[in-house]
Design an enzyme around this catalytic site. Structure first.
Site, PDB file in Angstrom:
ATOM      1  N   GLU A   1      75.576  46.807   0.283  1.00  0.00           N
ATOM      2  CA  GLU A   1      75.385  45.352   0.335  1.00  0.00           C
ATOM      3  C   GLU A   1      75.910  44.782   1.635  1.00  0.00           C
ATOM      4  O   GLU A   1      76.587  45.471   2.399  1.00  0.00           O
ATOM      5  CB  GLU A   1      76.046  44.680  -0.871  1.00  0.00           C
ATOM      6  CG  GLU A   1      77.514  45.020  -1.048  1.00  0.00           C
ATOM      7  CD  GLU A   1      78.457  43.894  -0.706  1.00  0.00           C
ATOM      8  OE1 GLU A   1      78.061  43.023   0.090  1.00  0.00           O
ATOM      9  OE2 GLU A   1      79.587  43.902  -1.207  1.00  0.00           O
TER      10      GLU A   1
ATOM     11  N   LYS B   1      86.245  42.444  -8.882  1.00  0.00           N
ATOM     12  CA  LYS B   1      87.223  41.834  -7.984  1.00  0.00           C
ATOM     13  C   LYS B   1      88.449  41.349  -8.769  1.00  0.00           C
ATOM     14  O   LYS B   1      88.324  40.745  -9.834  1.00  0.00           O
ATOM     15  CB  LYS B   1      86.577  40.687  -7.214  1.00  0.00           C
ATOM     16  CG  LYS B   1      85.502  41.150  -6.238  1.00  0.00           C
ATOM     17  CD  LYS B   1      84.935  39.991  -5.462  1.00  0.00           C
ATOM     18  CE  LYS B   1      83.941  40.470  -4.406  1.00  0.00           C
ATOM     19  NZ  LYS B   1      82.667  40.945  -5.003  1.00  0.00           N
TER      20      LYS B   1
END
Length: 323
Positions: A37, A170
């Site tokens: 990404e 995250k």
């Protein structure tokens, strides 16, 4: 160009997509590919560390006999595989460089902007061209706090048949709720070599993993079986190497302070994650960035193992060649 059955590209879509010759060759010759990404380049790190990191990730793929396919949008074109010029555009944020989730694609393409693609957007594009393995840093999820803020990454994992190799989700997120949301949507969440679900900067989140693979090789076997039987995605939760982790007790203090500042500043939506990651790194004296780079590199290495082992699976599904 005749596309193999696994690629869902049509002539209508192809007018927006450029596939790098190396990636195209790999697709047509059953060479393992790892998608990467690009929000880590455009919004996750500062220049030149972002471009240097991106290049190092691509080199890890090449050194492991895989073809890197960094995905982004450059001047209104979807790019599957980037050249040096495109990396610099993203890294320096030349012109208008946005952060693109799936919903943003039509706007960005029409306006001829550039953008780093999120996990959701990258997963969707990789799926379009038939790439099955994707390495990132950390997946999005359910944010902390009373507001209903849930990343589109979770929906993409449910709808895209792709393996996302990530250091869990995250650490700035509500990890227990994120894991629950993944399970509710039927996403296979598979941890590598750890009983606890990893927490990005730290090896353990305190949330027990329901499915555990001993190593990357066993994980690849499970993922192949998944693709043979189901059409959803897999989150391969790969913990940061022990030598590079930041203890959760330490990083949580920085995250709590960053979250408070984010709320006080009224930051919302897609701006939350870039702000929090940058602020946490500042508060940690730069150790968060070092950990971030280490975990991404580790994820790419594991993704290469998975990609190589799933090549036969890809041949089985996509036997026709690109001419």
């Amino acid at each position: 160009m005749d596309l193999f059955p696994g690629a869902q590209l049509t002539k209508r879509i192809m007018k927006y997509v450029d596939i790098h010759p190396n990636v195209l060759h790999a697709l047509s010759h059953s060479i393992p590919i790892v998608a990467l990404e690009s929000t880590v380049i455009s919004h996750g790190m500062e220049y030149p560390a972002n471009v240097e990191t991106a290049k190092s990730l691509e080199k890890i793929c090449i050194d492991n006999d895989c073809v890197p396919a960094t995905i982004a949008i450059i001047n209104g074109r979807i790019k599957v595989g980037l050249n040096e010029e495109s990396l610099e555009i993203l890294g320096k944020r030349e012109g208008t460089v946005m952060k693109s989730s799936i919903r943003d694609l039509p706007y960005i393409l029409t306006k001829k902007y550039s953008a780093g693609t999120t996990v959701a957007c990258t997963s969707a594009i990789a799926t379009l061209v038939g790439i099955r393995v994707f390495a990132t840093g950390g997946c999005g999820g359910v944010h902390r706090g009373p507001d209903w803020d849930v990343s589109a990454d979770l929906k993409a994992l449910f709808s895209c048949p792709i393996c996302v190799v990530s250091a869990g989700v995250k650490a700035i997120l509500d990890i227990p709720k994120t894991v629950e949301a993944l399970e509710t949507n039927g996403v296979c969440v598979l941890s590598v070599g750890c009983e606890d679900f990893p927490a990005f900067y730290s090896r353990s989140s305190g949330v027990k993993s329901s499915l555990v693979a001993a190593d990357a090789s066993e994980a690849a076997d499970i993922i192949c079986t998944h693709f043979e039987t189901l059409s959803s995605g897999v989150l391969l939760a790969n913990p940061i190497p022990e030598k590079d982790e930041i203890p959760s007790a330490v990083i949580d203090l920085h995250i709590s302070r960053a979250l408070k500042e984010c709320e006080e500043l009224g930051i919302k939506g897609k701006d939350v994650t870039p702000f929090l990651l940058k602020r946490v790194n500042d508060l940690s004296g730069g150790s968060a960035l070092k950990a971030n780079i280490a975990l991404i590199r580790n994820n790419v290495s594991v993704a290469c193992t998975v990609a190589k082992k799933t090549v036969e699976h890809q041949v089985y599904l996509f036997s026709d060649k690109i001419e």
